[in-house]
Motif scaffolding. Structure first.
Motif, PDB file in Angstrom:
ATOM      1  N   ALA A   1       0.739  -1.214  -0.045  1.00 32.22           N
ATOM      2  CA  ALA A   1      -0.176  -0.030  -0.019  1.00 32.22           C
ATOM      3  C   ALA A   1       0.918   1.141   0.021  1.00 32.22           C
ATOM      4  CB  ALA A   1      -1.002  -0.020   1.390  1.00 32.22           C
ATOM      5  N   LYS A   2       2.046   1.279   0.876  1.00 29.55           N
ATOM      6  CA  LYS A   2       2.990   2.223   0.828  1.00 29.55           C
ATOM      7  C   LYS A   2       3.663   2.616  -0.113  1.00 29.55           C
ATOM      8  CE  LYS A   2       5.810   4.131   4.569  1.00 29.55           C
ATOM      9  NZ  LYS A   2       5.444   5.438   5.017  1.00 29.55           N
ATOM     10  N   ARG A   3       3.961   1.531  -1.104  1.00 28.44           N
ATOM     11  CA  ARG A   3       4.806   1.266  -2.259  1.00 28.44           C
ATOM     12  C   ARG A   3       6.307   1.521  -1.501  1.00 28.44           C
ATOM     13  NH1 ARG A   3       0.749   4.586  -4.691  1.00 28.44           N
ATOM     14  NH2 ARG A   3      -0.013   3.502  -6.768  1.00 28.44           N
TER      15      ARG A   3
ATOM     16  N   PRO B   1       4.116   1.675   9.820  1.00 28.65           N
ATOM     17  CA  PRO B   1       4.913   2.735   9.380  1.00 28.65           C
ATOM     18  C   PRO B   1       4.007   4.300   9.306  1.00 28.65           C
ATOM     19  CG  PRO B   1       4.344   1.791   7.565  1.00 28.65           C
ATOM     20  CD  PRO B   1       3.635   1.048   8.595  1.00 28.65           C
ATOM     21  N   SER B   2       4.851   5.488   9.151  1.00 35.49           N
ATOM     22  CA  SER B   2       4.050   6.718   8.680  1.00 35.49           C
ATOM     23  C   SER B   2       3.098   6.427   7.584  1.00 35.49           C
ATOM     24  CB  SER B   2       5.014   7.817   8.735  1.00 35.49           C
ATOM     25  OG  SER B   2       6.019   7.454   7.722  1.00 35.49           O
ATOM     26  N   ALA B   3       1.942   6.937   7.570  1.00 35.19           N
ATOM     27  CA  ALA B   3       0.919   6.860   6.623  1.00 35.19           C
ATOM     28  C   ALA B   3       0.914   7.740   5.384  1.00 35.19           C
ATOM     29  CB  ALA B   3      -0.603   6.889   7.373  1.00 35.19           C
ATOM     30  N   ASN B   4       2.161   7.635   4.844  1.00 26.67           N
ATOM     31  CA  ASN B   4       2.310   8.485   3.597  1.00 26.67           C
ATOM     32  C   ASN B   4       2.803   7.494   2.771  1.00 26.67           C
ATOM     33  OD1 ASN B   4       4.551   8.560   5.845  1.00 26.67           O
ATOM     34  ND2 ASN B   4       5.531   8.731   3.910  1.00 26.67           N
ATOM     35  N   THR B   5       2.856   7.555   1.196  1.00 29.20           N
ATOM     36  CA  THR B   5       3.538   6.813   0.243  1.00 29.20           C
ATOM     37  C   THR B   5       4.910   7.096   0.508  1.00 29.20           C
ATOM     38  OG1 THR B   5       2.876   8.370  -1.095  1.00 29.20           O
ATOM     39  CG2 THR B   5       1.622   6.259  -1.530  1.00 29.20           C
TER      40      THR B   5
ATOM     41  N   PRO C   1       6.301  13.438   2.608  1.00 29.76           N
ATOM     42  CA  PRO C   1       6.089  14.007   3.838  1.00 29.76           C
ATOM     43  C   PRO C   1       5.177  13.046   4.481  1.00 29.76           C
ATOM     44  CG  PRO C   1       5.952  15.790   2.275  1.00 29.76           C
ATOM     45  CD  PRO C   1       5.846  14.600   1.575  1.00 29.76           C
ATOM     46  N   SER C   2       5.523  12.869   5.837  1.00 27.56           N
ATOM     47  CA  SER C   2       4.559  12.096   6.782  1.00 27.56           C
ATOM     48  C   SER C   2       3.298  12.630   6.838  1.00 27.56           C
ATOM     49  CB  SER C   2       5.029  12.087   8.050  1.00 27.56           C
ATOM     50  OG  SER C   2       6.447  11.035   8.077  1.00 27.56           O
ATOM     51  N   ALA C   3       2.208  12.075   7.208  1.00 28.40           N
ATOM     52  CA  ALA C   3       0.911  12.402   7.223  1.00 28.40           C
ATOM     53  C   ALA C   3       0.603  13.013   8.627  1.00 28.40           C
ATOM     54  CB  ALA C   3      -0.224  11.438   6.794  1.00 28.40           C
TER      55      ALA C   3
ATOM     56  N   LYS D   1      16.638  10.633  -0.594  1.00 27.33           N
ATOM     57  CA  LYS D   1      15.381  11.396  -0.424  1.00 27.33           C
ATOM     58  C   LYS D   1      14.123  10.767   0.677  1.00 27.33           C
ATOM     59  CE  LYS D   1      11.975  12.766  -3.400  1.00 27.33           C
ATOM     60  NZ  LYS D   1      11.437  13.097  -5.075  1.00 27.33           N
ATOM     61  N   HIS D   2      13.602  11.963   1.373  1.00 30.33           N
ATOM     62  CA  HIS D   2      12.650  11.160   2.323  1.00 30.33           C
ATOM     63  C   HIS D   2      11.932  12.548   2.820  1.00 30.33           C
ATOM     64  CE1 HIS D   2      12.821   7.518   4.961  1.00 30.33           C
ATOM     65  NE2 HIS D   2      11.514   7.845   4.944  1.00 30.33           N
ATOM     66  N   TYR D   3      10.667  12.140   3.246  1.00 31.71           N
ATOM     67  CA  TYR D   3       9.738  13.240   3.754  1.00 31.71           C
ATOM     68  C   TYR D   3       9.730  14.365   2.892  1.00 31.71           C
ATOM     69  CZ  TYR D   3      11.733  11.046   8.017  1.00 31.71           C
ATOM     70  OH  TYR D   3      12.437  10.110   8.942  1.00 31.71           O
ATOM     71  N   ALA D   4       9.812  13.988   1.493  1.00 32.74           N
ATOM     72  CA  ALA D   4      10.261  15.234   0.577  1.00 32.74           C
ATOM     73  C   ALA D   4       8.927  15.729  -0.154  1.00 32.74           C
ATOM     74  CB  ALA D   4      11.133  14.845  -0.463  1.00 32.74           C
TER      75      ALA D   4
END
Ligand code: TXA
Ligand code: MG
Length: 353
Positions: free
Chosen positions: A61-63, A148-152, A156-158, A238-241
């Motif tokens: 789901a999060k890819r 995990p944080s609910a973002n793809t 950026p985290s949700a 790259k993260h939270y971007a």
């Protein structure tokens, strides 16, 4: 294969979660489905931590690549002993001091805990959240919840249910809308499997507090070194971007304002849309430029900035900006997490001015 679902949104009161709605979400967890829920840090994308197939659905789901391990959320201290092969004294002391709260501890994994939770490593990361919805959901599910944080992946985290839906609509079974998350940055992650305790990620629990309990604690070098980031931006994952190119400025407030103004004017002259993230003190200087400005809070108010940072990146993306210019905010305390997230989101693009 991607996990597809008919997403249901449940509106749950964050102070006093309605038991019938929590029971409905818990039923989905027990059946192996995915439930996004608020914690005090950011929203999590949850599944039964003891069900390997459900864990696989999180990654799909999060890819997210299967090489990136997940945090297991618990509601009672005795669940820690079920997940970890052993609980060292340092972990007991940290749990007593900071749980429930924004602290994640990496320990040796108990044999019955699925290996895909930790990307095949022999460890497990565990956290006891304090948010009433998270706690009620874990209790009603009668199982620890991997989340995990609910973002793809890389986004950026949700910090609000709307962000979760933006990234994961149709990819999770339930999204619990419990309002904005109080802290806005993720938990502090500490590895307790080595000779000395190691902070792997700065977060909601600040170093100063950790030092009081564990004086020998150190932090991993998340970046090459101060100032090296510009010389080797490719080496920063790259993260939270945001989708827009984020560029950071470091220096005195005046020189940062001048550099952001100059850079913005150059991009605007080329027909580009420009976003600016700034402290409340600086935001008024950019109002005549024709850029999209978001004031994050007073420069020294890390708690205020942490709450809105990820949402501000998403908001500028939604306005279709090509670049985002921002001071490298942060400092001591919660400022360490802010600085870390900004540096990652910018892939190390820091300009000293
Ligand atoms: O505040 C938070 O921690 C949020 C909420 C939902 O609890 N969760 C979160 O999860 O931020 P995630 O997956 O986005 O980040 C988990 C971090 C990653 O940096 C991951 O590498 C690390 O924890 N981690 C998880 N398990 C680990 C392990 N076994 N060993 C080392 N690091 C681990
Ligand atoms: Mg994450």
């Amino acid at each position: 294969m991607d996990y597809l679902a008919n997403t249901i949104v449940l509106h749950i009161n964050p102070a006093t979660p309605q038991p019938d709605l929590i029971a409905q979400a818990a039923q989905v967890i027990r059946a192996g489905g995915l439930v996004a829920f608020p914690t005090e840090t950011v929203y999590g994308l949850g599944a039964n931590a003891l069900d390997a197939a459900a864990i696989d659905r999180i990654y799909a789901a999060k890819r997210r690549p299967a090489s990136d391990p997940l945090i297991v959320h618990i509601a009672h201290a005795d669940q820690l002993a079920q997940l970890a092969a052993d609980v060292p004294y340092a972990a007991q002391r940290l749990a007593a001091a900071f749980w429930p709260g924004p602290l994640t501890m990496v320990l040796r994994r108990a044999a019955h805990v699925p290996a895909n939770i930790a990307a095949g490593m022999d460890t497990v990361a565990v956290r006891m959240p304090i948010h009433p919805i998270a706690r009620a959901l874990i209790e009603a599910s009668c199982t620890p919840i991997a989340a995990p944080s609910a973002n793809t992946f890389t986004r950026p985290s949700a910090t609000a249910a709307a962000h979760v839906l933006e990234d994961l609509y149709g990819r999770v079974d339930v999204v619990i809308d419990g309002g904005a998350t109080p802290l806005g940055v993720e938990s502090t992650v500490i590895d307790l499997t080595g000779a000395t305790p190691l902070v792997l990620r700065p977060g909601g629990l600040v170093m100063e507090d950790l030092h009081r309990i564990l004086p020998d604690i150190t932090a991993v070098q998340r970046f090459l070194s101060e100032g090296d980031s510009t010389s080797a931006p490719g080496q920063l994952t790259k993260h939270y971007a945001p989708r827009a190119r984020l560029m950071l400025y470091e220096g005195s407030p005046e020189s940062i304002r001048d550099a952001i103004t100059d850079t913005a004017q150059r991009y605007l002259a080329n027909g580009r849309k420009v976003g600016v993230l700034a402290g409340d003190e600086d935001a008024p200087y950019f109002t005549q430029l024709g850029v999209r400005i978001i004031a994050l809070g007073r420069r020294d108010d890390s708690a205020a900035i942490a709450r809105v940072l990820f949402g501000a990146m998403r908001a500028l993306d939604a306005q279709g900006v090509d670049v985002i210019l921002a001071p490298l905010l942060g400092g001591a305390g919660l400022g360490e997490a802010i600085r870390d997230r900004l540096l990652r989101a910018a892939e190390g693009r820091v300009y000293k001015v």
